[in-house]
Design a protein around this motif. Structure first.
Motif, short mmCIF file in Angstrom:
data_model
loop_
_atom_site.label_atom_id
_atom_site.label_comp_id
_atom_site.label_asym_id
_atom_site.label_seq_id
_atom_site.Cartn_x
_atom_site.Cartn_y
_atom_site.Cartn_z
N GLU A 195 77.28 -76.21 -23.80
CA GLU A 195 76.49 -75.00 -23.87
C GLU A 195 77.12 -74.10 -24.94
OE1 GLU A 195 78.11 -75.61 -20.60
OE2 GLU A 195 76.56 -77.19 -20.51
N ASP A 196 76.34 -73.25 -25.56
CA ASP A 196 76.87 -72.35 -26.57
C ASP A 196 77.54 -71.15 -25.92
OD1 ASP A 196 75.88 -74.07 -28.44
OD2 ASP A 196 74.18 -72.81 -29.03
N ILE A 197 78.53 -70.59 -26.60
CA ILE A 197 79.32 -69.50 -26.04
C ILE A 197 78.60 -68.16 -26.17
CG2 ILE A 197 81.49 -68.23 -26.27
CD1 ILE A 197 82.70 -70.80 -27.50
N GLY A 235 72.70 -68.49 -24.99
CA GLY A 235 74.10 -68.81 -24.89
C GLY A 235 74.70 -68.32 -23.59
N ASP A 236 75.95 -68.71 -23.35
CA ASP A 236 76.60 -68.38 -22.08
C ASP A 236 76.78 -66.88 -21.87
OD1 ASP A 236 76.73 -71.04 -21.49
OD2 ASP A 236 78.88 -71.26 -21.84
N MET A 237 76.96 -66.12 -22.95
CA MET A 237 77.12 -64.68 -22.78
C MET A 237 75.85 -64.03 -22.24
SD MET A 237 79.39 -63.49 -26.06
CE MET A 237 81.08 -64.08 -26.31
N LEU A 238 74.69 -64.48 -22.75
CA LEU A 238 73.42 -63.95 -22.25
C LEU A 238 73.15 -64.45 -20.83
CD1 LEU A 238 70.94 -62.22 -22.79
CD2 LEU A 238 69.86 -64.21 -23.86
N GLN A 239 73.50 -65.70 -20.55
CA GLN A 239 73.37 -66.21 -19.19
C GLN A 239 74.19 -65.36 -18.22
OE1 GLN A 239 73.42 -70.56 -17.58
NE2 GLN A 239 75.57 -69.98 -17.79
N ARG A 240 75.41 -65.05 -18.61
CA ARG A 240 76.28 -64.24 -17.74
C ARG A 240 75.72 -62.83 -17.59
NH1 ARG A 240 82.61 -64.28 -16.95
NH2 ARG A 240 82.90 -62.23 -15.98
N SER A 248 71.67 -70.80 -19.84
CA SER A 248 72.27 -71.46 -21.00
C SER A 248 72.23 -72.96 -20.73
CB SER A 248 73.71 -70.97 -21.18
OG SER A 248 74.34 -71.63 -22.25
N THR A 249 71.37 -73.66 -21.45
CA THR A 249 71.06 -75.05 -21.15
C THR A 249 71.98 -76.01 -21.90
OG1 THR A 249 68.76 -74.52 -20.70
CG2 THR A 249 69.24 -76.80 -21.25
N ASP A 302 85.20 -60.38 -26.56
CA ASP A 302 86.34 -61.01 -27.23
C ASP A 302 87.18 -61.83 -26.25
OD1 ASP A 302 87.78 -61.23 -29.79
OD2 ASP A 302 89.41 -60.28 -28.71
N GLN A 303 87.41 -61.31 -25.05
CA GLN A 303 88.16 -62.06 -24.05
C GLN A 303 87.42 -63.34 -23.67
OE1 GLN A 303 88.31 -58.96 -21.12
NE2 GLN A 303 90.40 -58.36 -21.63
N TYR A 304 86.11 -63.25 -23.52
CA TYR A 304 85.33 -64.42 -23.14
C TYR A 304 85.35 -65.47 -24.24
CZ TYR A 304 81.48 -67.10 -21.15
OH TYR A 304 80.71 -68.11 -20.62
N LEU A 305 85.19 -65.02 -25.49
CA LEU A 305 85.21 -65.94 -26.62
C LEU A 305 86.55 -66.66 -26.70
CD1 LEU A 305 83.98 -67.08 -29.24
CD2 LEU A 305 84.82 -65.04 -30.42
N THR A 306 87.64 -65.94 -26.51
CA THR A 306 88.96 -66.56 -26.57
C THR A 306 89.12 -67.65 -25.52
OG1 THR A 306 89.96 -64.54 -27.46
CG2 THR A 306 91.45 -66.11 -26.39
N GLN A 307 88.68 -67.37 -24.30
CA GLN A 307 88.75 -68.38 -23.23
C GLN A 307 88.01 -69.65 -23.64
OE1 GLN A 307 87.19 -66.81 -19.58
NE2 GLN A 307 88.78 -65.25 -19.35
N ARG A 308 86.81 -69.48 -24.16
CA ARG A 308 85.97 -70.64 -24.46
C ARG A 308 86.48 -71.41 -25.67
NH1 ARG A 308 80.99 -70.96 -22.44
NH2 ARG A 308 81.16 -73.04 -23.35
#
Length: 316
Positions: A195-197, A235-240, A248-249, A302-308
């Motif tokens: 899935e995209d970030i 993407g996963d950010m919009l899903q969240r 996010s498919t 930024d924290q979420y992107l770093t994790q992924r």
């Protein structure tokens, strides 16, 4: 293959957004809720600019390996410049993806507060038209992305300009992708299931077969847009942010049939990101008794992107 065509995901015309904003928002939101994907025609990006983008992409990846490698920045998570073949891996995948890529990011003025989080762009000296072409294409995709986000906001019951602030100077990235030819017995797939970030992805170049999405029933459906159309996915950010109202498919790029394995595949996804310090907090209107808040603890983009990035092997 299931034999099901993605004609069941009807192409939408972005021209309809100007004529009927509410109708377009409903159609786009319905496509995202059903598939996590939409196909967007009539997006208005200059075909001549896109053609220049493809020409510059092919020219760069045709350079000798040692010249491309000079633009690789170790330790920078592939944020800018060149990432060699075989480095990125889908989360939990057993094999690395069969691709190489180049990243173009947002140009920021001197002294901007995000300069410490968003690296300067790198440009190949061998291709003088590369920089102006991709800065123009980056801006064009950014503008289309904002129009789509306005429609998403309408669909969610938000003000049409709701995403304008959260994405202002966002950490968006234009990726130039090259999947080299593969032998008949090549293992794995060109890009593993993932899935995209980011918030939404706008993809040019899905006309060459291989892109598939994982449908609700577990079948892989081919994504086959009309020539020149954009494939757009959540993407996963919009899903969240939407508490999975917009999913996010999972998607992948499979190896081509034998008769096409000697042909390179190119694509240009634009990963539209939130601003680095934006706090991703579940939208209230996406929380119901039937859909309780999955993410009670907010996190910055930024924290979420770093994790992924750590999960996919681009950041150690």
């Amino acid at each position: 293959m299931s034999g099901v065509s993605l004609s069941s995901v009807p192409p939408l015309s972005l021209a309809d957004e100007a004529r009927d904003p509410a109708g377009f928002a409903h159609a786009l939101g319905a496509s995202f809720e059903r598939f996590g994907f939409a196909v967007i025609a009539d997006h208005g990006i200059d075909p001549a600019l896109i053609a220049r983008g493809w020409a510059e992409t092919r020219a760069f990846f045709a350079l000798p390996v040692e010249r491309k490698a000079a633009y690789h920045l170790p330790g920078k998570a592939g944020a800018r410049g060149y990432t060699p073949f075989g480095i990125e891996i889908a989360k939990d995948a057993a094999q690395h993806d069969l691709k190489e890529f180049w990243h173009v990011g947002r140009e920021l003025p001197a002294g901007h507060r995000y300069r410490d989080r968003m690296a300067d762009n790198l440009w190949p000296a061998e291709l003088p038209d590369f920089k102006p072409t991709f800065l123009a294409l980056f801006d064009a995709l950014d503008r289309v992305g904002l129009r789509l986000l306005a429609a998403i906001a309408r669909h969610l019951g938000l003000a049409p300009d709701w995403f304008a602030g959260p994405t202002e100077n966002g950490n968006s990235v234009l990726r130039l992708l090259h999947y080299p030819p593969v032998p008949a017995d090549a293992p794995g797939v060109r890009a593993g299931a993932h899935e995209d970030i980011n918030l939404i992805t706008l993809l040019l170049g899905a006309e060459e077969a291989g892109l598939q999405l994982l449908d609700r029933d577990g079948r892989w459906l081919p994504v086959a847009p009309p020539d020149g159309a954009l494939v757009v996915n959540v993407g996963d950010m919009l899903q969240r942010l939407t508490n999975h109202v917009l999913p996010s498919t999972t998607h992948r790029v499979v190896n081509p049939p034998p008769e096409r394995r000697g042909v390179s595949r190119y694509s240009m996804p634009y990963f539209l990101h939130l601003a680095s310090d934006f706090e991703i907090r579940t939208l209230r209107q996406c929380i119901t008794p039937q859909n309780p808040d999955r993410y009670p603890d907010p996190i910055t983009a930024d924290q979420y992107l770093t994790q992924r990035l750590r999960e996919i092997g681009l950041l150690k």
